[in-house]
Design an enzyme around this catalytic site. Sequence first.
Site, short mmCIF file in Angstrom:
data_model
loop_
_atom_site.label_atom_id
_atom_site.label_comp_id
_atom_site.label_asym_id
_atom_site.label_seq_id
_atom_site.Cartn_x
_atom_site.Cartn_y
_atom_site.Cartn_z
CB SER A 142 -0.90 0.02 1.24
OG SER A 142 -1.57 1.27 1.35
CE1 TYR A 165 -3.50 -2.72 5.09
CE2 TYR A 165 -2.92 -0.44 4.62
CZ TYR A 165 -3.30 -1.70 4.18
OH TYR A 165 -3.46 -1.92 2.83
#
Length: 242
Positions: A142, A165
């Site tokens: 990401s 995350y």
Amino acid sequence: MERKLALVTGGNKGIGLETARQLAKGGVQVILASRDGARGEAAAQVLVKEGLPVEHVQLDVNDSASIQRAASEIEGRHGRLDILINNAGTVLDALDKPPSAQTLETWRKTFDTNVFGLVETTLAFLPLLKKSKAGRIVNVSSRLGSINDQADPTSPYYDFKVPAYNVSKAAVNAWTVQLAHELRSTSVKVNSIHPGHVKTDMGGASAPMEIVDGAKTSVELALIPADGPNGGFFHLGERLPW
């Protein structure tokens, strides 16, 4: 001519399912892997009914026995693997809390799936990928894992602090660099990708990208030629900052 063979983890929905669909439409034999066997088989049958070459294997990246069983099953069926797309992932952060307020359980569970599960899956299938004439490993990361963007006040990603995350995806990127270096003299290439902010269960209904576009970068890096990149981080043809 023998079809390329791809394994897509977390393939029963969202970007994973669409990645499987696009690869299969491109003539790749796809093994759709999912934690839930029944849901994975149902998703695979949807693609089979579309006339696509797709099969299913149960694989939970948080379960060592499941990973090894899947690797043995695929070796028995096919004897090799050409493409591994590490798509399975999770986000567990409490979005209303700052980094210092996230629980250790959140950190550990996030890393168990996004990092340790990804690494263990890769190691289990690496012997089969080395049997390929052109092995490809695609790690779905990401842009939120870009340390450059997270530290740059001028970046549009600067204020998106989803700590466990984000840090797990930074670790995925670092793992990509390490493995790509090890395999640099082989036929196996390893890259990370940013799919984009996509309308999925994780991305939310208000995300700007459609699922069909979110799968494109994984598919592109899965099919790169012999002179393609190794050890990079990409989104829709653009090399991203670490």
